[in-house]
Design an enzyme around this catalytic site. Structure first.
Site, PDB file in Angstrom:
ATOM      1  N   CYS A  19       5.254  -6.128   1.768  1.00  0.00           N
ATOM      2  CA  CYS A  19       5.656  -4.727   1.704  1.00  0.00           C
ATOM      3  C   CYS A  19       4.982  -3.915   2.823  1.00  0.00           C
ATOM      4  O   CYS A  19       5.291  -4.137   3.980  1.00  0.00           O
ATOM      5  CB  CYS A  19       5.369  -4.170   0.311  1.00  0.00           C
ATOM      6  SG  CYS A  19       6.267  -2.648   0.008  1.00  0.00           S
ATOM      7  N   TYR A  20       4.040  -3.038   2.510  1.00  0.00           N
ATOM      8  CA  TYR A  20       3.334  -2.328   3.587  1.00  0.00           C
ATOM      9  C   TYR A  20       2.738  -3.344   4.565  1.00  0.00           C
ATOM     10  O   TYR A  20       2.703  -3.119   5.774  1.00  0.00           O
ATOM     11  CB  TYR A  20       2.226  -1.445   2.991  1.00  0.00           C
ATOM     12  CG  TYR A  20       1.461  -0.666   4.038  1.00  0.00           C
ATOM     13  CD1 TYR A  20       1.915   0.567   4.464  1.00  0.00           C
ATOM     14  CD2 TYR A  20       0.288  -1.179   4.606  1.00  0.00           C
ATOM     15  CE1 TYR A  20       1.228   1.281   5.442  1.00  0.00           C
ATOM     16  CE2 TYR A  20      -0.401  -0.481   5.578  1.00  0.00           C
ATOM     17  CZ  TYR A  20       0.071   0.759   5.994  1.00  0.00           C
ATOM     18  OH  TYR A  20      -0.609   1.451   6.953  1.00  0.00           O
ATOM     19  N   HIS A  76       7.587  -7.642  -3.473  1.00  0.00           N
ATOM     20  CA  HIS A  76       6.290  -8.036  -4.044  1.00  0.00           C
ATOM     21  C   HIS A  76       6.426  -9.346  -4.825  1.00  0.00           C
ATOM     22  O   HIS A  76       6.816  -9.321  -5.984  1.00  0.00           O
ATOM     23  CB  HIS A  76       5.780  -6.938  -4.985  1.00  0.00           C
ATOM     24  CG  HIS A  76       5.303  -5.719  -4.272  1.00  0.00           C
ATOM     25  ND1 HIS A  76       3.998  -5.570  -3.863  1.00  0.00           N
ATOM     26  CD2 HIS A  76       5.954  -4.609  -3.871  1.00  0.00           C
ATOM     27  CE1 HIS A  76       3.858  -4.413  -3.244  1.00  0.00           C
ATOM     28  NE2 HIS A  76       5.037  -3.804  -3.235  1.00  0.00           N
ATOM     29  N   ASP A 101     -18.662 -11.288 -21.885  1.00  0.00           N
ATOM     30  CA  ASP A 101     -19.166 -11.240 -20.509  1.00  0.00           C
ATOM     31  C   ASP A 101     -20.683 -11.427 -20.434  1.00  0.00           C
ATOM     32  O   ASP A 101     -21.185 -12.252 -19.673  1.00  0.00           O
ATOM     33  CB  ASP A 101     -18.790  -9.916 -19.832  1.00  0.00           C
ATOM     34  CG  ASP A 101     -17.293  -9.664 -19.889  1.00  0.00           C
ATOM     35  OD1 ASP A 101     -16.549 -10.641 -20.131  1.00  0.00           O
ATOM     36  OD2 ASP A 101     -16.873  -8.512 -19.724  1.00  0.00           O
ATOM     37  N   SER A 102     -21.400 -10.648 -21.246  1.00  0.00           N
ATOM     38  CA  SER A 102     -22.863 -10.767 -21.152  1.00  0.00           C
ATOM     39  C   SER A 102     -23.318 -12.118 -21.696  1.00  0.00           C
ATOM     40  O   SER A 102     -24.299 -12.685 -21.222  1.00  0.00           O
ATOM     41  CB  SER A 102     -23.565  -9.608 -21.855  1.00  0.00           C
ATOM     42  OG  SER A 102     -23.438  -9.688 -23.252  1.00  0.00           O
ATOM     43  N   GLU A 144       4.139 -11.067  -6.116  1.00  0.00           N
ATOM     44  CA  GLU A 144       3.075 -11.264  -7.105  1.00  0.00           C
ATOM     45  C   GLU A 144       3.397 -10.675  -8.471  1.00  0.00           C
ATOM     46  O   GLU A 144       2.716 -10.971  -9.439  1.00  0.00           O
ATOM     47  CB  GLU A 144       1.746 -10.665  -6.589  1.00  0.00           C
ATOM     48  CG  GLU A 144       1.738  -9.169  -6.336  1.00  0.00           C
ATOM     49  CD  GLU A 144       2.330  -8.789  -4.973  1.00  0.00           C
ATOM     50  OE1 GLU A 144       2.963  -9.644  -4.341  1.00  0.00           O
ATOM     51  OE2 GLU A 144       2.175  -7.629  -4.565  1.00  0.00           O
ATOM     52  N   LYS A 201     -11.284 -11.985 -16.275  1.00  0.00           N
ATOM     53  CA  LYS A 201     -11.683 -12.179 -17.673  1.00  0.00           C
ATOM     54  C   LYS A 201     -11.357 -13.595 -18.189  1.00  0.00           C
ATOM     55  O   LYS A 201     -12.190 -14.239 -18.816  1.00  0.00           O
ATOM     56  CB  LYS A 201     -10.957 -11.143 -18.542  1.00  0.00           C
ATOM     57  CG  LYS A 201     -11.428 -11.108 -19.974  1.00  0.00           C
ATOM     58  CD  LYS A 201     -12.621 -10.218 -20.103  1.00  0.00           C
ATOM     59  CE  LYS A 201     -13.133 -10.124 -21.523  1.00  0.00           C
ATOM     60  NZ  LYS A 201     -14.318  -9.268 -21.585  1.00  0.00           N
ATOM     61  N   GLY A 235       0.835  -1.197   0.000  1.00  0.00           N
ATOM     62  CA  GLY A 235       0.000   0.000   0.000  1.00  0.00           C
ATOM     63  C   GLY A 235       0.862   1.237   0.000  1.00  0.00           C
ATOM     64  O   GLY A 235       2.053   1.174   0.331  1.00  0.00           O
TER      65      GLY A 235
END
Ligand code: XMP
Length: 519
Positions: A86-87, A176, A233-234, A178, A375, A59
């Site tokens: 981290c934070y 980090h 998506d729809s 990730e 997605k 953060g």
């Protein structure tokens, strides 16, 4: 909060730009997780959520400042493994009796190398040599670790790069894991969830069953309406809802006359004829094109289309007796992006169109069966539901459709030409096997006629621009490096096959500074 996942990991978000990537890494390990902003994580929330493990994100704040974000202290009494990043490391140290200090030459931003100090299960298989590349981004640093913790890895500017209290299963790293620039970072998450005892059984098949049960539970026997756009998506949302509630679902497909060649017929044929969904094909081309006549300002176009879309959708939805729910294909990143830590306003580059505001106006409740998915997970669910691969892999298409690929005034003639040119271009891309390598490709018809010569005659026709980009999320993009042969062949085909175009250009602007669409 629905308790449909028996093993859940909680990510407490302290506002890092890359918190979503933590969730990605965990989902890749078939571990179900949710991101919640620190403000929402109360003692009661923790009891109800009952996480099997917790991760504190990074953060932008400084734990030294008054009022900086904190987790509730009760999180440390849950008896579950915690990983601070981290934070998250700093807040963990400070909460448990360690010390954090500001910069003074110890800040680290960018690539750094961590060397191991002693063995730790979290690091199993991580160090290939005696140093591992990591990504650092910190101004403050831990100056004294909390009681019970020991150091397991250091970097030149972070003597406490990797720390742990093994008895309590608390781990804290300054970097980090990730991000892409920590190349083996996924290994740390893999070890962490193994230590926490996750079975890693969160599959799309399981999700499908749980989501269907949750939809049935939410809507009961009430009618549901859904705006079907033909986008992934729809479409996946509609297919999932149909499987859950069958004929209780009615889809409204708004045809604004700004769709691609044969698109409306293909969408309606697939959903209505092949999949047996109730689909209302709202043929409102005249209304939209009429209102857009003479309009060339991009934002005005978008506003007109957005407003008409809502009016039209409402008109058709009103005909569905007793409709109580509106289904939307909202994805997880949309949910997360709406959490703002700065609270500051951001600049509107383009006003995107959706059915926002409509549910309240119509007294409808929302059903959002994809709001936990990314997605690519939506695509996997679509495949699981039997939607054709060609449909699932389609490039994104914007709500305002061809209107924003027709800079300047929109005319029926220009739209006709644009549709044909776009179809030839996409056909070329498919024939050369490039479709799946490209994130989005389309033609824009330019508001300019140019002189050409065909046969022995002079032509005075439109110029068009081809656009093709690679991207991960549409936020940034690079132009696709087609070969000159491909571009030459495509230009020749468009000019030969599409009457009305006599000049083809290729747009090599990246985003930023350009945008993907022309308007
Ligand atoms: P830009 O042009 O902003 O586009 O770089 C980024 C991505 O968003 C799509 N886009 C839209 N999608 N409604 C949508 O549903 C819109 O109004 C809209 N405008 C742009 C664009 O196609 C690209 O994928």
């Amino acid at each position: 909060m629905e308790n449909m996942h028996h093993e859940r990991l909680l990510i407490i978000d302290f506002g890092s730009q890359v918190t979503q990537l933590i969730a990605r890494r965990l989902r890749e390990l078939s571990v179900y997780c949710e991101i919640h902003p620190f403000q929402n994580v109360t003692d009661a929330f923790l009891q109800e959520f009952a996480p099997k493990a917790v991760i504190f994100s990074g953060g932008p704040a400084s734990v030294i400042d008054d009022g900086s974000p904190r987790p509730p202290v009760s999180v440390f009494d849950l008896g579950v493994p915690i990983l601070g990043i981290c934070y998250g490391q700093q807040v963990m140290m400070q909460s448990l009796g360690g010390k954090v200090e500001r910069g003074h030459g110890t800040a680290e931003f960018g690539r750094a190398y961590v060397t191991p100090e002693s063995e730790l299960a979290l690091l199993d298989g991580w160090f290939q040599t005696n140093k591992e590349q990591v990504w650092m981004s910190h101004g403050d640093h831990v100056s004294e670790i909390a009681p019970g913790f020991a150091v397991y890895g250091t970097s030149p500017n972070a003597p406490f790069a990797i720390t742990a209290d093994v008895d309590r299963n608390f781990y804290a790293v300054q970097f980090h894991p990730e991000v892409h620039h920590t190349p083996n970072g996924a290994k740390l998450y893999e070890n962490f969830v193994r230590l926490a005892g996750f079975t890693g059984d969160w599959t799309m098949g399981a999700y499908r069953e749980q989501a269907i049960a949750a939809i049935k539970d939410q809507v009961g026997d009430k009618p549901v309406i859904c705006a079907l756009s033909g986008g992934v998506d729809s479409s996946v949302a509609a297919a999932l809802l149909h499987e859950a509630i069958g004929s209780q679902l009615t889809c409204v497909f708004v045809d604004h006359g700004l769709l691609r060649l044969n698109e409306a017929d293909e969408v309606v044929a697939m959903f209505r004829d092949n999949m047996n969904l109730k689909v209302i094909h709202a043929q409102e081309q005249e209304l939209f094109l009429g209102e857009l006549e003479g309009v060339s300002d991009p934002e005005t176009k978008r506003k007109i289309i957005g407003k008409l879309f809502i009016d039209v959708f409402q008109k058709y939805a009103d005909q569905i007796e007793g409709a109580a729910f509106l289904a939307q294909g909202t994805l997880y990143p949309d949910v997360i992006e709406s959490v703002s830590f700065s609270g500051g306003p951001s600049v509107t580059i383009k006003s995107h169109h959706n059915v926002g505001g409509l549910p309240e106006k119509m007294g409808l409740k929302l059903v959002e069966p994809l709001r936990e998915l990314f997605k690519d997970e939506v695509r996997a669910l679509g495949r699981e539901l039997g939607l054709p691969a060609s449909f699932i892999g389609r490039h994104p298409f914007p709500g305002p459709g061809l209107a924003i690929r027709c800079p300047g005034e929109i005319t029926r003639e220009k739209l006709e030409i644009l549709r044909k040119a776009d179809a030839v271009y996409i056909d070329q891309i498919r024939k050369h096997g490039l479709y799946d390598e490209i994130w989005q490709a389309f033609v824009a018809i330019l508001p300019v006629r140019t002189v050409g010569v065909m046969g022995d005659g002079r032509t005075y026709d439109f110029a068009c621009a081809l656009r093709a980009v690679t991207s991960v999320d549409g936020m940034t993009a690079d132009y696709y490096p087609f070969s000159h042969e491909f571009l030459g062949e495509t230009a020749t085909r468009i000019i030969n096959e599409v009457q009305g175009i006599n000049r083809v250009t290729y747009d090599i602007t990246s985003k930023p500074p350009g945008t993907i669409e022309w308007e």
